[in-house]
Design an enzyme around this catalytic site. Sequence first.
Site, short mmCIF file in Angstrom:
data_model
loop_
_atom_site.label_atom_id
_atom_site.label_comp_id
_atom_site.label_asym_id
_atom_site.label_seq_id
_atom_site.Cartn_x
_atom_site.Cartn_y
_atom_site.Cartn_z
N SER A 1 0.74 -1.24 -0.14
CA SER A 1 -0.06 0.11 0.01
C SER A 1 0.77 1.31 0.25
CB SER A 1 -1.14 -0.07 1.22
OG SER A 1 -1.87 1.02 1.18
N ARG B 1 -0.55 -3.50 -6.62
CA ARG B 1 -1.85 -4.30 -6.16
C ARG B 1 -2.96 -3.57 -6.61
NH1 ARG B 1 -5.50 -7.11 -4.82
NH2 ARG B 1 -5.85 -8.09 -2.68
N THR C 1 -7.32 1.80 4.69
CA THR C 1 -6.81 0.84 5.65
C THR C 1 -7.64 1.30 6.97
OG1 THR C 1 -5.18 2.56 6.27
CG2 THR C 1 -4.49 0.52 5.30
N CYS D 1 -0.37 -6.13 -16.90
CA CYS D 1 0.23 -7.01 -15.95
C CYS D 1 1.47 -6.28 -15.44
CB CYS D 1 0.53 -8.26 -16.40
SG CYS D 1 1.42 -9.27 -15.03
N CYS E 1 4.09 -13.92 -11.21
CA CYS E 1 2.88 -13.38 -10.77
C CYS E 1 3.13 -12.72 -9.29
CB CYS E 1 1.62 -14.41 -10.56
SG CYS E 1 0.20 -13.60 -10.03
N CYS F 1 -1.70 -9.50 -8.01
CA CYS F 1 -2.19 -8.09 -7.80
C CYS F 1 -3.76 -8.12 -8.09
CB CYS F 1 -1.44 -7.03 -8.70
SG CYS F 1 -1.80 -7.14 -10.32
N CYS G 1 -5.56 -8.90 -13.63
CA CYS G 1 -5.91 -9.36 -14.87
C CYS G 1 -7.23 -9.94 -14.83
CB CYS G 1 -4.84 -10.61 -15.29
SG CYS G 1 -4.77 -11.73 -13.93
#
Lengths: 506, 257
Positions: free
Chosen positions: A5, A253, A289, A450, A475, A478, A481
């Site tokens: 984050s 992310r 958050t 991606c 990968c 996140c 896709c």
Amino acid sequence: GHILSGAVLETKALDELFPDWKEKGAPVTTKVTKDSFRFLTKSGSIPIPMVPGHPMNNHGNYIVRLGNFVRWLGKQAEELGVELYPGYAASEILYNEDGSVKGIATNDVGIHKDGSPKETFERGMELHAKMTIFGEGCHGHLTKQLYKTFNMRENCQPMTYGIGVKELWEIDPAKHQPGYVMHTVGWPTDMHTYGGSFMYHLDEGPLVAIGFVLGLDYKNPYLSPFQELQRWKTHPAVIDTFKGGRRIGYGARALNEGGIQCIPDLTFPGGCVIGCSAGFLNVPKVKGTHLAMKSGMLAAESVYEKLSEETTDTSLAAKKPTKYEERLKDSWVWKELYSVRNVRPSFHNPLGLYGGVMYTAFFYILCRGKEPWTLKHKGMDNTHLKRASECTPIEYPKPDGVITFDLLSSVALTGTNHDHDQPPHLTLIDDTVPVKNNLALYDGPEGRFCPAGVYEYVDTEDGLGKKLQINAQNCIHCKTCDIKDITQNINWVSPQGGEGPAYNGM
Amino acid sequence: MSGLRILVGCKRVIDYAVKVRVRPDKLGVVTEGVKHSMNPFDEIAVEEAVRLKEKKLASEIIVASCGPQQNQETLRTALAMGADKAIHVLVEDKDYSNLQPIHVSKLLAKIAAEEKVDIVLLGKQAIDDDCNQTGQMLAAILDWPQGTFASKVVKKDGSLDVTREVDGGLETINIKLPAVITTDLRLNEPRYATLPNIMKAKKKPLTTKKPSDYGVEIKSSHQVLSVEDPPTREAGQKVESVDLLVAKLKEAGFMKS
């Protein structure tokens, strides 16, 4: 760790949960000292005054490394007697005969790429519970199934998302200003593409967290969120920060942008959904958050009450912790989300970014979101891509290896790893769709959106055509896709537990 | 004859897939918050011990690790794989940088004697320091035979046939018990530490000790002067002709002019 984050933390929920968090040594130490908001043009930047009421006014907030903060929360939970099992993925939802949720099962391990069992094959474990709370973060893979099974989204709009691409830098100490927060909009995105950047100076280091968020409703299939971050760094307003510095972290992310219009039913027989899985994120503040924490606290209280209830009612309705949804809608979480509900959708107007900024300035900053109407989003993110033939390819500059970097060396920094000999966890519903549709009509946008280089169109063995190569090992989980794929053909499932990115304090 | 008692040494190291970073003070690498796991060769050692137990050749497996508090996670993983009990020799963070194979081998020697083990199984080397010393030093201290770089271990009567990976190929030796074995990559494929086993492992005994309990002082005989990144690889140059190649080689001083 998979936590990633910005991040600037509003301590509202933390103050309620652990009023003595400071004494307990929470890694929440960088108080925001200066807030800056800039509009970038190709070569210049216009400062926008941080008036009180501006959603990005961070007075009283803290810059944190969320991974470290979550680790601290985990330690507090363990000290209170909670058993934590990191590194074991929940891969399946279990159901009782009456259709209510019975718990989850972890994934099987030791399976070859072709699906046959290895010598080390072991079945996953079933965990049964009267109540299961799902907090998978944005666009959870199990939450996706829950929404479908229990029809939880029939009264809300489909969620819309953004992708956040982040880097952690060790900069020249002379340029380090702990507590400095900067956000920019404008260049390099055009006025019809929702996007912006952040730069946070931590008080340890000399560390700086930077990132770029791009709305996933973008239209141009040639856009690459990763490349947008790389070229943003070269802007005269920010490039000096990076000179003499060293990049030490990278990750990405997806994040929620739909707001209150897209919050589904929050409970189902046997449990509920919290945090980003439910979609709680304040878009103009770029913060979720504190909302996630509060939703977790309310869910805990309500579930506990439900479990302590003495009842002979065995109906499905009695198994829903409905008090959670009631309490949440009564809380400051709902009030906050309501007040900012029109900021993101206001962007969908002929003036794009300018229209959005003007709307926000008047209706949010001045009127605190009290206007009586609620604007709608424009449908699911994957439906917005234009055909490649209608768009101009973007010539992104080549990386210089000092301030801007190539994708693969960035992926190496995430520490991501997956056993190469396991069924790929990026599954396709129809194997022919990528070449037939995505490549033919849209020039393979998944190869560009991606942030880890998972999708590559390579020549077939006979050299006559192309095929989609899925580099599942790269990968970083996140979920972009699964969100942006044009025909929703990609279904992300969990790989073996313990795999994926190894972020450190991201 | 009753089953063998086996001691397995486990080291907690930075996970092999993580990109290692040199600390700003250039005296070590960044470990704070970085993903760690059991040294891969030690996982192979634990697996080999568990297989011997499954074949009913071993009766008890003791795992030991020397290091800070977090090493308990590594020991739990070993217990989840099938070890019976764990010994954690607690070495605080501040002393950990001084911990060397010589100290570990002395500690393991004491534990091996106390626990009356027949075999000590260790990884051939740790992936962080690549020392490849602990097993050999341990065998010398105990005055036991050693079978290093083992790719196959077969129990015979009162001895072991150990196939070793050597430069020329494979060498098979027979060593009398008690013995020290260090594992190489091809010995076995370790099993996963599954969740039910991790949960059960919480109930297995784990004792914490101090180096002083074994009469070992963690004092380093050498000092790290600096840790540096390897030099960045420079781009190569393509030349158009052999003459140009010769000229460039002369220029760089690789050929006599």
